[in-house]
Design an enzyme around this catalytic site. Structure first.
Site, PDB file in Angstrom:
ATOM      1  N   GLU A   1     -18.857  10.226  -0.195  1.00  0.00           N
ATOM      2  CA  GLU A   1     -18.308  10.292  -1.649  1.00  0.00           C
ATOM      3  C   GLU A   1     -19.359   9.132  -2.136  1.00  0.00           C
ATOM      4  OE1 GLU A   1     -13.931  11.380  -1.130  1.00  0.00           O
ATOM      5  OE2 GLU A   1     -14.269   9.333  -1.104  1.00  0.00           O
TER       6      GLU A   1
ATOM      7  N   GLY B   1       0.992  -1.184  -0.076  1.00  0.00           N
ATOM      8  CA  GLY B   1       0.007   0.052  -0.098  1.00  0.00           C
ATOM      9  C   GLY B   1       0.761   1.296   0.085  1.00  0.00           C
ATOM     10  N   PHE B   2       0.174   2.367   0.470  1.00  0.00           N
ATOM     11  CA  PHE B   2       0.939   3.718   0.465  1.00  0.00           C
ATOM     12  C   PHE B   2       2.248   3.545   1.194  1.00  0.00           C
ATOM     13  CE2 PHE B   2      -3.157   5.062  -0.752  1.00  0.00           C
ATOM     14  CZ  PHE B   2      -2.792   5.863  -1.976  1.00  0.00           C
ATOM     15  N   GLY B   3       2.080   3.068   2.363  1.00  0.00           N
ATOM     16  CA  GLY B   3       3.215   3.075   3.328  1.00  0.00           C
ATOM     17  C   GLY B   3       4.329   2.293   2.937  1.00  0.00           C
TER      18      GLY B   3
ATOM     19  N   VAL C   1       1.080 -13.418   4.102  1.00  0.00           N
ATOM     20  CA  VAL C   1       1.767 -13.758   5.462  1.00  0.00           C
ATOM     21  C   VAL C   1       0.925 -14.234   6.456  1.00  0.00           C
ATOM     22  CG1 VAL C   1       3.111 -12.262   7.376  1.00  0.00           C
ATOM     23  CG2 VAL C   1       3.448 -12.229   4.626  1.00  0.00           C
TER      24      VAL C   1
END
Length: 731
Positions: free
Chosen positions: A482, A325-327, A391
């Site tokens: 949204e 993901g982003f991290g 994992v």
């Protein structure tokens, strides 16, 4: 064998490798972000100049014929043919250059035309600059923001005559002529400034007078200003031509030109000087430069210390990152120049841009528009290996990640495993009210929404039809807002006139929020404007309302029963099971409690970032579960790991820098909280759109999303209204 092969390998000084990596990272940032923008601006600038000229010729054809006959006649062409050819080159070439489509082929006749105009019609410096820049595009092609970069690989494999030969020719130009042309550009612009400096030296008294009266510099005496300007114009061009510290040498020349343009003399040549200097500063000096020679010598003498690490170097420390993901992506990218090898593990083979996932769920975008293959992202990072797998645990004692039936040892571990839906103990509701975290969630929700209208169309019972056309969204955060706005827009505008028995404009969209206002993290005035915008779209907003039951037939809010066949969950999330894997302290949402550097207590080699981490790095407050927070966390962990690997000073504690909150509501309506700046309505909608497009991971996705949005906005049609028969109301 080259001469560099005879350079003996030596141990690098301790300071050299960190300095080289910092310079390389800065160079990558400058080239990666600055050059694409300048390239696009250059193409638009010169392309529109030629395009407008051609359109003017077509609009006043008699004048075009007169010019071709009397002003710049071509001896081997009749005037009508010459005028037609010139206009065609200008219109077709200008448009192609702006789009970056067949850039080399478009730039070649435009460069020739520039030289013809310069030699037989009107001698101006600007024509030479046109030829130089267009010549650059002939030998180098367009930058990353161009159709050539999107379609180039496909064109190169087309089964057409000469396509393969042409592709090999372009590659030949890249290897052999790009360095030569960069040397030509450096020499040309260096001579302009050097000649100016020599003129100042030749008549220095007049130069001092110019700095005293014409373009005086505040706080600096005229004589000193004259000496400084002359020294820069004499020294910087020489260094620039030699290609030594080239990017730095270009900066004072750009600054001087800008000052002259703004304070003394407005001239078109200045913009071309800055354009060519900017090209050199952002694109780099090329292979025929002292910078390139010095780098080759350093890499040959200290290969182990300076060359990019490779995965197959088993002697390097092993960093394992779980989650793309982003991290996770930010952490891996931050270790590009670090002396380590990295294994990135994710159970999917793509990186997902989650902020636009609701657009997939409401038929606005295709899943491919917001997902990029992980291997493609790290194709040019040789120290990364990507594994697709799930994992199931972490053994901190042996420092191993449990992957399927095997184990992967690590020296440093980064867990960036994100979050999942939280139903607050009512897990049975998930079957009837799916959440939105993954692409399968989005495609299922899309099928449920579109399938509900299909069931309503075939239904004869008005009560049951109304239930099919009632949509309940639980949760008034950004995702809920949204979703509600997008569903209302789809029903009330996007499908109007397409059904005969059911009327989509009569659909009910109900947003249920337990708090007393929408978007609690936003300021109250933006929450109020959000509610008003949703209601204008036809959304019913129920504030201070708590859902007590959800089943296949409807939703119970308090004591009131809503007959609704479609319910969607946007009310809460919980962290991944990372805390369970590590057997460490966690907060109520299941997030791992981390330290100042996002490390795990008792295991400083283990880091947790993003939605899985409970950090107080926001000036002592909890860091929010937002994409920017995950990216900042991943980048910080990369800095900490680099400092350990290179024995450098550990960076300061992680501090989240909040850039703001954004949420879109519907057509031309959004809210943005940027701290002191707060926006709503169309301006916030434009800002939201630009930010989200720019942060997509690939240029293909950026172009695709921009086109899809433009189409949907202009036509009120969404092009991805597909129902997967494995999901939906009956799936």
């Amino acid at each position: 064998m080259s001469d560099l092969d005879f350079i003996p390998v030596a141990k690098a000084p301790a300071w050299l490798a960190p300095l080289y990596r910092r310079v390389a990272m800065l160079r990558d940032i400058i080239t990666g972000f600055g050059w694409p923008v300048l390239d696009l601006l250059l193409r638009i600038w010169i392309g529109q100049t030629f395009l407008l000229s051609g359109l003017l010729k077509v609009a006043d054809w008699d004048n075009a014929l007169f010019l071709a006959t009397h002003e710049y006649p071509v001896s081997w062409l009749a005037p009508p043919a010459a005028a037609l050819l010139g206009a065609a080159i200008e219109i077709a070439g200008g448009a192609a250059l702006i789009l970056g489509l067949a850039t080399r082929l478009a730039a070649l006749p435009m460069a020739i035309l520039s030289l013809v105009i310069q030699s037989v019609y009107l001698e101006l410096n600007v024509h030479v600059f046109w030829a130089l820049v267009l010549g650059w595009y002939v030998v180098a092609g367009s930058g990353p923001i161009a159709l050539d970069r999107v379609l180039g690989r496909g064109f190169a494999t087309l089964p057409l005559p000469l396509v393969g030969s042409l592709d090999r020719f372009w590659r030949f130009l890249d290897r052999n002529l790009v360095p030569v042309w960069l040397l030509l550009l450096r020499g040309w612009i260096a001579w302009i400034f050097l000649a100016s400096g020599l003129t100042k030296i030749d008549d220095f008294e007049n130069t001092v007078l110019l700095f005293q009266y014409e373009y005086a510099v505040p706080l600096i005496p005229p004589a000193l200003s004259a000496w400084l300007a002359t020294a820069v114009e004499l020294a910087a061009p020489v260094v620039l031509f030699l290609g030594f510290c080239t990017r730095l040498a270009a900066l004072p020349l750009i600054a001087m030109t800008l000052v002259i343009q703004l304070t003394y003399l407005d001239h078109a040549d200045h913009f071309w000087w800055m354009a060519i200097l900017g090209l050199i500063a952002l694109r780099g000096p090329g292979g025929l430069s002292l910078d390139a020679l010095l780098e080759r010598l350093l890499l040959a003498r200290y290969p182990a210390a300076l060359q990019l690490a490779r995965w197959d170097d088993a002697a390097l420390p092993h960093i394992v990152v779980v989650g793309a993901g982003f991290g996770g992506v930010a952490a891996v990218q931050g270790l590009k120049h670090a002396p380590c090898r990295i294994t990135l593990i994710d159970r999917r083979n793509y990186h997902l841009f989650q902020p636009l996932l609701y657009q997939v769920a409401t038929a606005g975008l295709s899943p491919a528009d917001i997902a990029s293959p992980i291997r493609e992202i790290f194709r040019d990072q040789p120290n990364v290996r990507v594994l697709m797998g799930r994992v199931s645990g972490v053994d901190r004692q042996t420092r191993e990640v449990i992957l399927g039936t095997g184990r992967i040892a690590y020296d440093q571990l980064v867990l960036a495993t994100g979050a999942r839906h939280a139903y607050f103990g009512k897990d049975a509701w998930e079957e009837f009210a799916p959440g939105l975290k993954k692409i399968p969630d989005a495609t299922e929700i899309r099928a449920r929404i579109l399938g509900a209208f299909e069931r309503a169309e075939e239904c004869d019972d008005p009560v049951e039809r109304a239930a099919w056309m009632t949509f309940v969204i639980v949760g008034g955060g950004p995702t809920g807002v949204e979703l509600a706005g997008a569903i209302a827009e789809l029903a009330h505008h996007g499908m109007r006139g397409e059904f005969r028995n059911a009327d989509p404009t009569r659909a009910r969209v109900i947003l249920v929020q337990s708090a007393d206002r929408l978007l609690p993290p936003f300021p109250p005035e933006l929450s109020r404007k959000t509610k008003q915008s949703l209601e204008r779209l036809g959304v019913e907003v129920w504030l201070g309302s708590r859902v007590t039951d959800i089943d296949a037939e409807g939703v119970t809010v308090g004591d009131e029963r809503l007959a609704a066949k479609t319910a969607l969950w946007a009310a809460g999330v919980m962290a991944s099971p990372a805390a369970k894997w590590l057997d460490v302290d966690r907060d109520r949402a299941g997030r791992v409690v981390v330290g100042a550097h996002l490390e795990v207590a008792g295991s400083p080699e283990v880091f947790v970032v993003g939605d899985t981490a409970a950090s107080n790095g926001w000036d002592g407050n909890p860091v929010p579960g937002l994409a920017p927070a995950a990216k900042q966390g991943g980048a910080h962990v990369a800095k900490v790991i680099r400092s350990r690997l290179t024995r450098a000073r550990t960076p300061a504690a992680f501090r989240y820098r909040h850039a703001g909150n954004l949420a879109t509501i519907g057509r031309a309506s959004a809210v943005a909280d940027l701290g002191r700046w707060k926006m709503s309505g169309p301006i916030a909608w434009w800002f939201w759109g630009v930010v989200h497009v720019m942060f997509l991971s690939s240029k293909r996705d950026q172009l695709s999303v921009a086109l899809e949005w433009a189409w949907a906005y202009l036509t009120f049609r969404r092009s991805t209204r597909l129902i997967d028969d494995r999901s939906g109301p009956d799936g």
